[in-house]
Design an enzyme around this catalytic site. Structure first.
Site, PDB file in Angstrom:
ATOM      1  CD  GLN A 104      -2.420  -1.200   2.807  1.00  0.00           C
ATOM      2  OE1 GLN A 104      -3.419  -0.570   3.096  1.00  0.00           O
ATOM      3  NE2 GLN A 104      -1.804  -1.968   3.692  1.00  0.00           N
ATOM      4  CG  ASN A 105       4.180   1.239   2.383  1.00  0.00           C
ATOM      5  OD1 ASN A 105       3.100   1.421   2.945  1.00  0.00           O
ATOM      6  ND2 ASN A 105       5.170   0.584   2.944  1.00  0.00           N
ATOM      7  CG  HIS A 122      -2.978   2.606  -1.649  1.00  0.00           C
ATOM      8  ND1 HIS A 122      -2.962   2.533  -0.263  1.00  0.00           N
ATOM      9  CD2 HIS A 122      -4.119   1.968  -2.038  1.00  0.00           C
ATOM     10  CE1 HIS A 122      -4.024   1.878   0.152  1.00  0.00           C
ATOM     11  NE2 HIS A 122      -4.744   1.508  -0.890  1.00  0.00           N
ATOM     12  CB  CYS A 130      -1.984  15.239 -17.645  1.00  0.00           C
ATOM     13  SG  CYS A 130      -3.253  16.328 -18.304  1.00  0.00           S
ATOM     14  CB  CYS A 147      -0.428  18.379 -19.081  1.00  0.00           C
ATOM     15  SG  CYS A 147      -0.168  17.200 -20.399  1.00  0.00           S
ATOM     16  N   GLY A 187       3.045  -4.408   9.013  1.00  0.00           N
ATOM     17  CA  GLY A 187       3.107  -2.950   9.154  1.00  0.00           C
ATOM     18  C   GLY A 187       1.920  -2.200   8.597  1.00  0.00           C
TER      19      GLY A 187
HETATM   20  C1  BJW Z   1       4.780  -1.253  12.413  1.00  0.00           C
HETATM   21  C2  BJW Z   1       5.984  -0.672  12.748  1.00  0.00           C
HETATM   22  C3  BJW Z   1       7.132  -1.448  12.556  1.00  0.00           C
HETATM   23  C4  BJW Z   1       4.446   0.774  13.115  1.00  0.00           C
HETATM   24  N1  BJW Z   1       7.021  -2.689  12.092  1.00  0.00           N
HETATM   25  N2  BJW Z   1       4.693  -2.490  11.961  1.00  0.00           N
HETATM   26  C5  BJW Z   1     -16.595   6.328   3.880  1.00  0.00           C
HETATM   27  C6  BJW Z   1     -16.482   7.373   2.965  1.00  0.00           C
HETATM   28  C7  BJW Z   1     -15.645   7.275   1.822  1.00  0.00           C
HETATM   29  C8  BJW Z   1     -14.903   6.122   1.591  1.00  0.00           C
HETATM   30  C9  BJW Z   1     -15.027   5.089   2.517  1.00  0.00           C
HETATM   31  C10 BJW Z   1     -15.870   5.177   3.633  1.00  0.00           C
HETATM   32  N3  BJW Z   1     -15.769   4.033   4.332  1.00  0.00           N
HETATM   33  C11 BJW Z   1     -14.899   3.216   3.683  1.00  0.00           C
HETATM   34  C12 BJW Z   1     -14.446   3.837   2.590  1.00  0.00           C
HETATM   35  C13 BJW Z   1     -13.463   3.314   1.625  1.00  0.00           C
HETATM   36  C14 BJW Z   1     -12.082   3.881   1.937  1.00  0.00           C
HETATM   37  C15 BJW Z   1     -11.649   3.384   3.319  1.00  0.00           C
HETATM   38  O1  BJW Z   1     -11.270   2.247   3.478  1.00  0.00           O
HETATM   39  N4  BJW Z   1     -11.691   4.239   4.328  1.00  0.00           N
HETATM   40  C16 BJW Z   1     -11.408   3.790   5.697  1.00  0.00           C
HETATM   41  C17 BJW Z   1     -10.281   4.634   6.274  1.00  0.00           C
HETATM   42  C18 BJW Z   1     -12.682   3.870   6.474  1.00  0.00           C
HETATM   43  N5  BJW Z   1     -11.211   3.395   0.904  1.00  0.00           N
HETATM   44  C19 BJW Z   1     -11.089   4.037  -0.237  1.00  0.00           C
HETATM   45  O2  BJW Z   1     -11.627   5.104  -0.439  1.00  0.00           O
HETATM   46  C20 BJW Z   1     -10.261   3.339  -1.296  1.00  0.00           C
HETATM   47  N6  BJW Z   1     -10.984   3.294  -2.515  1.00  0.00           N
HETATM   48  C21 BJW Z   1     -12.161   2.664  -2.610  1.00  0.00           C
HETATM   49  O3  BJW Z   1     -12.655   2.047  -1.681  1.00  0.00           O
HETATM   50  O4  BJW Z   1     -12.776   2.758  -3.848  1.00  0.00           O
HETATM   51  C22 BJW Z   1     -14.153   2.368  -3.921  1.00  0.00           C
HETATM   52  C23 BJW Z   1     -15.007   3.566  -3.486  1.00  0.00           C
HETATM   53  C24 BJW Z   1     -15.287   4.550  -4.415  1.00  0.00           C
HETATM   54  C25 BJW Z   1     -16.088   5.644  -4.018  1.00  0.00           C
HETATM   55  C26 BJW Z   1     -16.549   5.769  -2.698  1.00  0.00           C
HETATM   56  C27 BJW Z   1     -16.219   4.794  -1.766  1.00  0.00           C
HETATM   57  C28 BJW Z   1     -15.446   3.681  -2.160  1.00  0.00           C
HETATM   58  C29 BJW Z   1      -8.990   4.101  -1.572  1.00  0.00           C
HETATM   59  C30 BJW Z   1      -8.085   4.121  -0.389  1.00  0.00           C
HETATM   60  C31 BJW Z   1      -6.859   4.993  -0.669  1.00  0.00           C
HETATM   61  C32 BJW Z   1      -5.965   5.142   0.544  1.00  0.00           C
HETATM   62  N7  BJW Z   1      -5.025   6.194   0.302  1.00  0.00           N
HETATM   63  C33 BJW Z   1      -4.010   6.458   1.304  1.00  0.00           C
HETATM   64  C34 BJW Z   1      -3.201   7.715   0.872  1.00  0.00           C
HETATM   65  C35 BJW Z   1      -2.257   7.374  -0.279  1.00  0.00           C
HETATM   66  C36 BJW Z   1      -1.505   8.544  -0.760  1.00  0.00           C
HETATM   67  C37 BJW Z   1      -0.610   9.207   0.280  1.00  0.00           C
HETATM   68  O5  BJW Z   1       0.189   8.555   0.960  1.00  0.00           O
HETATM   69  O6  BJW Z   1      -0.703  10.405   0.403  1.00  0.00           O
HETATM   70  O7  BJW Z   1      -3.159   5.313   1.424  1.00  0.00           O
HETATM   71  S1  BJW Z   1      -4.657   6.678   2.945  1.00  0.00           S
HETATM   72  C38 BJW Z   1      -3.357   5.819   3.759  1.00  0.00           C
HETATM   73  O8  BJW Z   1      -3.881   4.623   4.381  1.00  0.00           O
HETATM   74  C39 BJW Z   1      -2.410   5.360   2.651  1.00  0.00           C
HETATM   75  C40 BJW Z   1      -2.042   3.991   3.125  1.00  0.00           C
HETATM   76  O9  BJW Z   1      -1.557   3.205   2.045  1.00  0.00           O
HETATM   77  C41 BJW Z   1      -3.337   3.477   3.715  1.00  0.00           C
HETATM   78  C42 BJW Z   1      -3.143   2.351   4.725  1.00  0.00           C
HETATM   79  O10 BJW Z   1      -2.416   2.787   5.832  1.00  0.00           O
HETATM   80  P1  BJW Z   1      -1.348   1.802   6.513  1.00  0.00           P
HETATM   81  O11 BJW Z   1      -0.251   1.549   5.566  1.00  0.00           O
HETATM   82  O12 BJW Z   1      -2.053   0.641   7.079  1.00  0.00           O
HETATM   83  O13 BJW Z   1      -0.742   2.750   7.649  1.00  0.00           O
HETATM   84  P2  BJW Z   1      -1.290   2.981   9.143  1.00  0.00           P
HETATM   85  O14 BJW Z   1      -0.634   4.207   9.652  1.00  0.00           O
HETATM   86  O15 BJW Z   1      -2.759   2.932   9.198  1.00  0.00           O
HETATM   87  O16 BJW Z   1      -0.752   1.721   9.959  1.00  0.00           O
HETATM   88  C43 BJW Z   1       0.633   1.503  10.216  1.00  0.00           C
HETATM   89  C44 BJW Z   1       0.773   0.220  10.994  1.00  0.00           C
HETATM   90  O17 BJW Z   1       2.141  -0.078  11.138  1.00  0.00           O
HETATM   91  C45 BJW Z   1       0.187   0.298  12.419  1.00  0.00           C
HETATM   92  O18 BJW Z   1      -0.646  -0.828  12.631  1.00  0.00           O
HETATM   93  C46 BJW Z   1       1.426   0.208  13.319  1.00  0.00           C
HETATM   94  O19 BJW Z   1       1.176  -0.493  14.529  1.00  0.00           O
HETATM   95  C47 BJW Z   1       2.386  -0.548  12.443  1.00  0.00           C
HETATM   96  N8  BJW Z   1       3.814  -0.317  12.714  1.00  0.00           N
HETATM   97  N9  BJW Z   1       5.752   0.606  13.243  1.00  0.00           N
HETATM   98  C48 BJW Z   1       5.793  -3.179  11.831  1.00  0.00           C
HETATM   99  N10 BJW Z   1       8.373  -0.937  12.872  1.00  0.00           N
HETATM  100 ZN    ZN Z   2      -2.446  16.516 -20.493  1.00  0.00          ZN
END
Ligand code: BJW
Ligand code: ZN
Length: 248
Positions: A104-105, A122, A130, A147, A187
């Protein structure tokens, strides 16, 4: 569930397995110095509101602000290096008939470490495109970038809330998850859909699910094993033990 198994215990599972899939999240890069999203004090969402910065609507209303945030993060990421967790996942690639790293990173650290069998769910902070014609723009100079072909607004190639994930990447991730015999969840808080469904898909299809995370997450409740620890600490030991078993 096995809690805090010794690396040699898990290595035994790997030595009997040929199809391995891994889902990583921000925690795998935490030991490189890249902030996670949901840590209560150091996480990005503790300082910034995702609604202001990580949706297409916010980008259209304030492209300058969103671009400044991404440029700031990109510069910070360029100061970091892959950590022992990233490097261990590179070592594992050649040991199994099928190995897939699903991330997801967007920080490009798996790629810089050398992972080749990689699915980006992601996007990647190093790429931009663009919003009008879809062409990639390589060099970003003025903000917000425009663009070269059509003058349209250029955006980072990352997936924001409410946006679909890249279709082929998601389909492939789904397939590799359901075919895996071991699925590691490393993670990630497993809070974000649809990536958080992949371990469940793997579990339902019969995989042994392993979580490596200092904290619980929703996968903990159905996992076969959880290591409550840091990926950069544990993964190198796990690799050493797997290698011993494969050479035995
Ligand atoms: C360690 C450690 C060490 C620490 N060793 N471990 C209501 C309204 C609108 C949408 C939704 C809704 N409800 C649900 C949705 C869908 C939504 C969603 O899931 N939201 C939830 C938050 C509720 N999802 C989406 O919108 C996705 N698309 C989709 O569903 O399309 C269909 C759709 C269309 C239209 C409407 C609705 C649905 C898209 C999701 C895109 C996520 N984007 C991001 C940003 C990316 C760009 C950027 O970086 O700027 O992606 S958000 C962010 O979260 C990023 C990450 O990839 C993603 C996941 O986070 P991650 O990697 O799990 O990080 P953390 O911080 O959460 O966790 C870190 C972990 O590491 C912790 O557990 C620590 O304990 C651990 N840790 N040190 C091992 N050393
Ligand atoms: Zn263009």
């Amino acid at each position: 569930m096995l809690v805090n198994p010794k690396p040699e215990q898990l290595a035994d599972w790997f030595s009997k397995s040929s199809r391995v899939a891994v889902l990583t999240g921000a925690g795998v890069s935490a030991e490189s110095g890249v902030p996670t999203f949901r840590d209560k004090t150091t996480g990005l969402w503790a300082k910034f509101n995702p609604k202001d910065l990580a949706t297409f609507t916010s980008f259209l209303s304030k492209p300058d602000l969103v671009w400044e945030w991404y440029e700031f993060r990109k510069k910070a990421i360029h100061q970091t290096e892959p950590n022992p967790g990233h490097l261990a996942l590179v070592r594992m690639e050649d040991w199994f008939a099928d190995f897939t790293l699903i991330t997801q990173n967007i920080d490009n650290l798996h790629q810089r470490a050398g992972s080749a069998r990689l699915i980006e769910l992601h996007g990647n902070i190093e790429r931009n495109y663009c919003i009008t014609c879809g062409r990639e723009k390589r060099e970003v100079t003025d903000l917000p970038p425009k663009c070269d072909s059509c003058g349209g607004l250029v955006r980072p190639d990352v997936v924001w809330f409410g946006e679909n994930l890249p279709e082929r990447a998601l389909q492939n991730a789904w397939k590799k998850s359901s075919e895996s015999t071991i699925f590691m969840v490393i993670g990630t808080s497993a809070e974000v859909y649809p990536a958080n469904r992949l371990p469940y898909e793997a579990k339902c299809a019969g995989a042994q699910v392993i979580v490596i995370n200092p904290d619980e997450n929703p996968v903990t409740h159905y996992a076969d094993a959880q290591v409550f620890g840091k990926s950069g600490d544990y993964l190198p030991h796990l690799c050493n033990e797997i290698q011993k078993k494969l050479n035995a």
